[in-house]
Design an enzyme around this catalytic site. Structure first.
Site, PDB file in Angstrom:
ATOM      1  N   ASP A 511       0.851  -1.179   0.000  1.00 25.78           N
ATOM      2  CA  ASP A 511       0.000   0.000   0.000  1.00 25.78           C
ATOM      3  C   ASP A 511       0.895   1.240   0.000  1.00 25.78           C
ATOM      4  O   ASP A 511       1.845   1.335   0.781  1.00 25.78           O
ATOM      5  CB  ASP A 511      -0.890  -0.024   1.253  1.00 25.78           C
ATOM      6  CG  ASP A 511      -1.834   1.143   1.327  1.00 25.78           C
ATOM      7  OD1 ASP A 511      -2.730   1.223   0.483  1.00 25.78           O
ATOM      8  OD2 ASP A 511      -1.660   1.984   2.235  1.00 25.78           O
ATOM      9  N   GLU A 548       1.647   0.259  -4.918  1.00 28.10           N
ATOM     10  CA  GLU A 548       1.195   1.555  -5.411  1.00 28.10           C
ATOM     11  C   GLU A 548       2.384   2.515  -5.445  1.00 28.10           C
ATOM     12  O   GLU A 548       2.873   2.926  -4.395  1.00 28.10           O
ATOM     13  CB  GLU A 548       0.105   2.112  -4.503  1.00 28.10           C
ATOM     14  CG  GLU A 548      -1.186   1.315  -4.520  1.00 28.10           C
ATOM     15  CD  GLU A 548      -2.208   1.914  -3.590  1.00 28.10           C
ATOM     16  OE1 GLU A 548      -3.309   2.286  -4.052  1.00 28.10           O
ATOM     17  OE2 GLU A 548      -1.927   2.018  -2.379  1.00 28.10           O
TER      18      GLU A 548
END
Length: 906
Positions: A511, A548
């Site tokens: 993340d 990400e």
């Protein structure tokens, strides 16, 4: 980035008088004196920490020392330093500082680029032996003017000096519970603590722990009977957020087991046979699929089974639901695996701070949700009333990084969560799927003295990234961690190695990976690569990594370190999500004020809706053709160096194509960029298309456009991901941020008779109310049925089969892709809404328009092509009407259809 306010301090009347007298005494013709330097611009505010102690010899300040006569550090172990009426009160050890001409050294600026313009001060050599002691209490920096006026008093950030003093030894330490030679050792890094003791279950008083001066690690070894006991650390430490010396009873950051709701750590030996499911030691995994070929299904553990009536009632919403092999959810996963899906990506499954773990403590909406109208606001109101205390959250709020979440276990107390997590991995592997964990090391749920703050209550001010004033950065939504600091970086690596070795996890998705240093992610890769089946029971080189790579916040543009962003990770073998084709396929961006902005797969220009945000007909056509260029780059794997003819007729590289001011192509090889049309963030693909397609679009055509959109990722070079249920037209009733929207909005409906989740009320107001005027008429008018859902899923699986069986889609280098892929009809005359791709012996036509289109590929005229046998034998009757005329090289494809033609197939 943090903005530093320019501060000035008035020069006193006495100083002004002295300056005037000096000017009056200058002989005629003499050179005037230099302009007097201003006093330091630092604040007199001990609630802020603008000074930074970056190593044992150096302190940095945002602005220069001016005419200050003295600059000092003051350290008080009792934490009683204060400023009252402009004067410093309290006392402590003092460290004289000398301003360093020229500021920080080149090496220091390279290590701390965000401090490059700071003024540097040197700690005198004779004082450096006292640095470690000073750091165990309150430390402030003061500056006084020549007349004794206090002009600066600020707290001091100490992460740099802590790394300088301790990191070399501390990063080699084994932290948490370690079981060896019949003994249990518990260790915690707490270099600034004044004392640490161990509160052990069954012992009447805390046990004193021993400090290693070189590493700052406190440890205690006990007998084997400590195994399975609960424990906490009792840490006496200066806390800047509390502005006092506090005594915290806190769980272990390296916990391997927890009691319910994480009140205590448990000394768990993960090698114990009692924690291994049957067959765990001999687990045979599905054949490893390299990241460049991975087809990934993103799935939330609770979503998978909470509403699946075919799963065992006691297993619903838990790890064990994956062991119910006859449930509809498990059967669907097996269908996807047989079609080519290789990994299931599980949303966060580590210990989560915001879900009550005991079922008795979990609340449910006190309403008959199904009784309300499709466009009612009552459902979201009822769900929202219990959202803080229900069983649902996506889980991006870490509490303990290396323990499975207890609410997904049938019993959160003790070690059942460990056993059941392992059973889940084993069940997925048994169904032909490898397991990826979504990991969230870029932030914690809380910092400071919050009850769910673990790291910051042990080493305050270290594990989190601090802004220029000493406050915790929260650009990620919560308290940002600082993996650039050695021990936070170590925690990331150690935790992931544990998940890989002890839970046999096959991959990790980071993340907000762009908030990590590239070096930290590469250290993870190196540590995993060192794992071997013989030594560790797993082949670490087979573990895939992606994340990400967004570039934003206080670290943006490599402000503090070289980030793990899209452009920086190219060539590392670690993939980043690519938003380029995603936005082109859907249209606009995730945060458009008007959600009706259309794209390639939502009817831009070829099937316009009524939204004025789409612009004129000419503007729509131009934007659509540019979107097609973005999608072409995406189909190559987002390669920077791949060359093709763009829609304007120019010969360009992928990196020449513009994406909101950035290069569309950034990958060095297939596998650097991960393609997707939807994920858990933002609206589901079906919901995005519901906003964007004309409202009159039929259910059958909505289903076909879903397949068109999915095809752009499924048939790309490199890895691709889709959200679980997207092939079933999954909806969240237009909710763009369902992280806390409960089962009602998030549930997966494996049985098409239960619908697809659309029309379950207006989505929660907090993130969606501005779009309610757009949503309300759709919720009562858009409908799909079982036939639409089944055809979509079958068509998607057909594309998966083609992608995973045809070598043309599995190229390894840019040169291979350049040689194998081409877009023969690109250029000024290309058809808006249609992309034609040659891939080896295949021709793919993606027709996003409502009408049948002909695509003449002159280069293949005279060659025999036929519809790929997977589609020719597949479930979609419309694609079967696609035709090829050998004499002319014309491919004729129905509207809203993806057709794959194969040469020499009859």
């Amino acid at each position: 980035m943090a903005q530093h306010r320019h501060r000035t301090v008035a020069v006193t009347g006495i100083v002004l008088a002295l300056v005037a007298a000096l000017f009056a005494a200058i002989p005629a013709g003499a050179a005037p004196p230099r302009e007097p330097r201003k006093a330091a611009a630092g604040p007199v505010d001990l609630t802020k920490s603008t000074a930074q102690w970056i190593d044992r010899a150096t302190v940095a300040l945002p602005e220069g020392g001016g005419d200050t006569a003295t600059t000092r550090l003051v350290a008080d172990p009792d934490g009683e330093l204060a400023v009252r009426d402009g004067e410093l009160t309290g006392s402590g050890a003092e460290f004289a500082l000398r301003e360093i001409p020229g500021g920080l050294s080149p090496a220091q600026r390279a290590k701390f680029p965000h401090l490059a313009a700071y003024t540097a001060y040197e700690v005198e050599g004779r004082d450096r032996d006292r640095v470690a002691d000073a750091l165990t209490g309150q430390v402030i920096l003061t500056q006084h003017a020549a007349d004794g006026t206090l002009v600066t008093a600020t707290g001091v950030q100490t992460q740099g000096v802590l790394d300088d003093l301790y990191a070399a030894r501390a990063t080699q330490a084994e932290l948490g519970p370690v079981f060896r030679h019949g003994e249990v050792t518990l260790s915690v890094w707490a270099p600034t603590a004044q004392s640490v003791s161990l509160e052990l279950g069954g012992e009447q008083a805390p046990l004193a722990m021993e400090r290693d001066g070189a590493s700052g690690v406190w440890s205690l070894t006990g007998p084997k009977r400590w195994t399975g006991k609960t424990y906490r650390y009792v840490v006496k430490v200066w806390s800047p957020s509390a502005r006092a010396v506090v005594t915290n009873k806190v769980t272990d950051p390296y916990s391997l087991g927890l009691t319910a709701d994480s009140t205590h750590s448990i000394a768990v030996d993960l090698d114990a046979e009692s924690l291994a499911p049957h067959g765990w030691s001999t687990l045979r995994k599905p054949k490893a699929v390299p990241l460049s070929d991975a087809r990934i299904q993103e799935l939330h553990i609770r979503d998978f089974s909470a509403s699946d009536r075919t799963a065992e009632a006691r297993h619903r919403g838990t790890y064990l639901a994956f062991t119910d092999t006859r449930s509809k959810g498990s059967r669907h996963l097996r269908k996807l695996a047989r079609a080519g899906t290789s990994y299931v990506h599980l949303l966060p499954a580590f210990d989560i701070a915001t879900i009550p773990e005991r079922k008795a403590d979990q609340q449910s909406p006190d309403c008959d949700l199904a009784s309300y109208a499709a466009d009612s606001d009552k459902q979201q109101e009822c769900v929202g009333a219990v959202a803080a205390d229900d069983a649902y959250n996506w889980g991006y709020d870490p509490y303990h990084y290396t323990v499975p979440e207890g609410s997904y276990a049938t019993d959160p107390e003790g070690t059942r969560r460990t056993v059941e997590f392992r059973k889940m991995v084993k069940a997925l592997n048994g169904q032909g799927l490898r397991a990826v964990m979504d990991v969230v090391y870029n932030h914690t749920a809380a910092s400071g003295q919050d009850p769910t703050s673990v790291l910051d209550r042990i080493v305050p001010g270290y594990y989190h990234r601090l802004l220029a004033d000493g406050t915790v950065a929260n650009s990620t939504c919560c308290a940002n961690t600082a993996p650039e600091n050695a021990m936070m970086g170590k925690l990331v690596v150690d935790s992931l190695v544990t998940w890989a070795r002890q839970y046999k996890v096959d991959g990790f998705r980071f993340d907000l990976m762009g908030h990590h240093p590239k070096a930290n992610i590469l250290a993870v890769r190196k540590a995993l690569d060192a794992l071997t089946p013989e030594k560790d029971g797993v082949d670490g080189k087979r573990i895939i990594l992606y994340g990400e790579g967004w570039n934003f916040g206080e670290v943006a543009d490599d402000a503090r370190f070289v980030q793990a962003t899209q452009k920086n990770m190219a060539g590392t073998g670690i993939a980043t999500f690519s938003d380029r084709a995603r936005d082109a396929v859907r249209g606009g961006g995730p945060f458009d004020e008007d959600p009706g902005v259309q794209g390639f797969a939502s009817g831009l220009y070829t099937d316009p809706n009524s939204s004025k945000a789409n612009g004129t007909e000419a503007e729509q056509k131009a934007r659509l053709l540019h979107y097609q260029d973005l999608i072409k780059v995406g189909l190559t794997g987002n390669l920077a160096a791949y060359t093709f003819t763009d829609s304007s007729g120019r010969r360009v590289k992928g990196s020449d194509v513009d994406y909101n001011g950035a290069p569309a192509g950034y990958a060095a090889a297939p596998g650097d960029a991960l393609a997707y049309a939807d994920a858990h963030d933002n609206e589901t693909l079906f919901d995005a298309l519901a906003f964007k397609l004309p409202r009159s679009t039929s259910a059958a055509d909505r289903a076909r456009m879903q397949v068109v959109a999915l095809a752009t990722a499924t048939l790309s070079q490199g890895p691709a991901l889709s959200q679980a249920g997207t092939d079933l037209l999954r909806s969240k009733s237009l909710d763009r941020n369902s992280y806390d929207s409960g089962d009602w909005f998030n549930a997966l409906h494996w049985d098409c008779r239960d619908g697809n989740g659309f029309g379950r009320g207006l989505p929660p107001a907090a993130d969606n109310k501005a779009k309610w005027p757009y949503a309300k008429p759709l919720l009562t008018s858009v409908r799909v049925g079982c036939a639409d859902i089944r055809r979509t899923s079958a068509a998607y699986r057909d594309l998966l089969r083609i992608r995973t069986t045809e070598p043309a889609f599995r190229q390894r280098t840019t040169a291979d892709v350049q040689r194998t892929l081409s877009f023969p009809l690109s250029g000024r005359e290309e058809t808006p809404g249609v992309i034609t791709l040659r891939a080896g012996s295949l021709v793919v036509v993606i027709n996003a328009t409502p009408d049948t289109r002909e695509q003449r590929v002159r280069a293949v005229a005279g060659q025999a092509y036929a519809l790929h046998q997977v589609q020719a034998k597949g479930a979609d009757p419309i694609v079967k009407s696609a035709r090829y005329e050998e004499s002319s090289g014309i491919f004729t494809v129905p509207g809203r259809t993806v057709a794959v033609f194969s040469r020499n197939v009859h």
